[in-house]
Enzyme design. Structure first.
Site, short mmCIF file in Angstrom:
data_model
loop_
_atom_site.label_atom_id
_atom_site.label_comp_id
_atom_site.label_asym_id
_atom_site.label_seq_id
_atom_site.Cartn_x
_atom_site.Cartn_y
_atom_site.Cartn_z
N TYR A 24 0.79 -1.23 0.00
CA TYR A 24 0.00 0.00 0.00
C TYR A 24 0.83 1.28 0.00
O TYR A 24 0.27 2.37 -0.10
CB TYR A 24 -0.95 0.00 1.21
CG TYR A 24 -1.89 -1.17 1.21
CD1 TYR A 24 -2.89 -1.28 0.26
CD2 TYR A 24 -1.76 -2.19 2.14
CE1 TYR A 24 -3.75 -2.37 0.25
CE2 TYR A 24 -2.62 -3.28 2.15
CZ TYR A 24 -3.60 -3.36 1.19
OH TYR A 24 -4.45 -4.44 1.18
N HIS A 101 -8.89 1.41 -5.46
CA HIS A 101 -8.05 0.47 -4.73
C HIS A 101 -6.59 0.86 -4.95
O HIS A 101 -6.16 1.02 -6.10
CB HIS A 101 -8.29 -0.97 -5.18
CG HIS A 101 -9.68 -1.41 -4.92
ND1 HIS A 101 -10.12 -1.79 -3.67
CD2 HIS A 101 -10.76 -1.49 -5.74
CE1 HIS A 101 -11.41 -2.09 -3.73
NE2 HIS A 101 -11.82 -1.91 -4.98
#
Length: 151
Positions: A24, A101
């Site tokens: 991430y 996302h």
């Protein structure tokens, strides 16, 4: 252009920058909110940012935004793959919603390949890192301009 967009981040996104940075990245949720606000300001828009680890809070935010916001940038986190209730709330809100996302769910475990939200999203952005949030704002702003120009 004036108006408001809802930035909605689901479970565990408060841990951005700490949780699995190899997937991430190192940007924090505050960095994401700042990025979205700056991009929205460029379009003359304001942002209401909500993050919750609780599905009902996200649903309530969508319900409140109905009729008052021109769109939603939504990263549902793990609820992407499990929540029919969040799907129903997106539909009930009648907001153009861009699903975001940070990573590409299709390049990860197979259980992440299905999204309940994607079929009702105006667009889906995956794998662009936190820049995907800015792209989502651009999409909502451009779609709003096109809708208002055609009215």
């Amino acid at each position: 252009m004036t108006g408001r967009i809802l930035l909605l981040n689901g479970p565990n996104l408060n841990m951005l920058g700490l949780r699995e940075p190899e997937i991430y990245g190192h940007a924090t949720l505050d960095d994401v909110v700042e990025l979205v606000r700056a991009r929205a300001e460029h379009h003359g828009l304001e942002v209401d940012a909500v993050q919750s680890n609780h599905e009902g809070d996200l649903i309530d935010a969508l319900h409140r935004a109905r009729g008052t916001h021109l769109g939603c940038v939504l990263n549902p986190g793990g609820l992407t793959h499990t929540s029919v209730s969040l799907l129903d709330a997106v539909k009930a809100s009648e907001l153009p919603t861009v699903e975001v996302h940070i990573s590409n769910p299709h390049a990860r475990e197979s259980f992440r390949h299905h999204s309940y939200i994607s079929p009702v999203a105006a667009a889906v952005i995956a794998g662009a890192g936190v820049d995907g949030y800015g792209f989502a704002v651009d999409i909502l702003a451009n779609n709003h301009l096109q809708r208002t120009a055609s009215q």
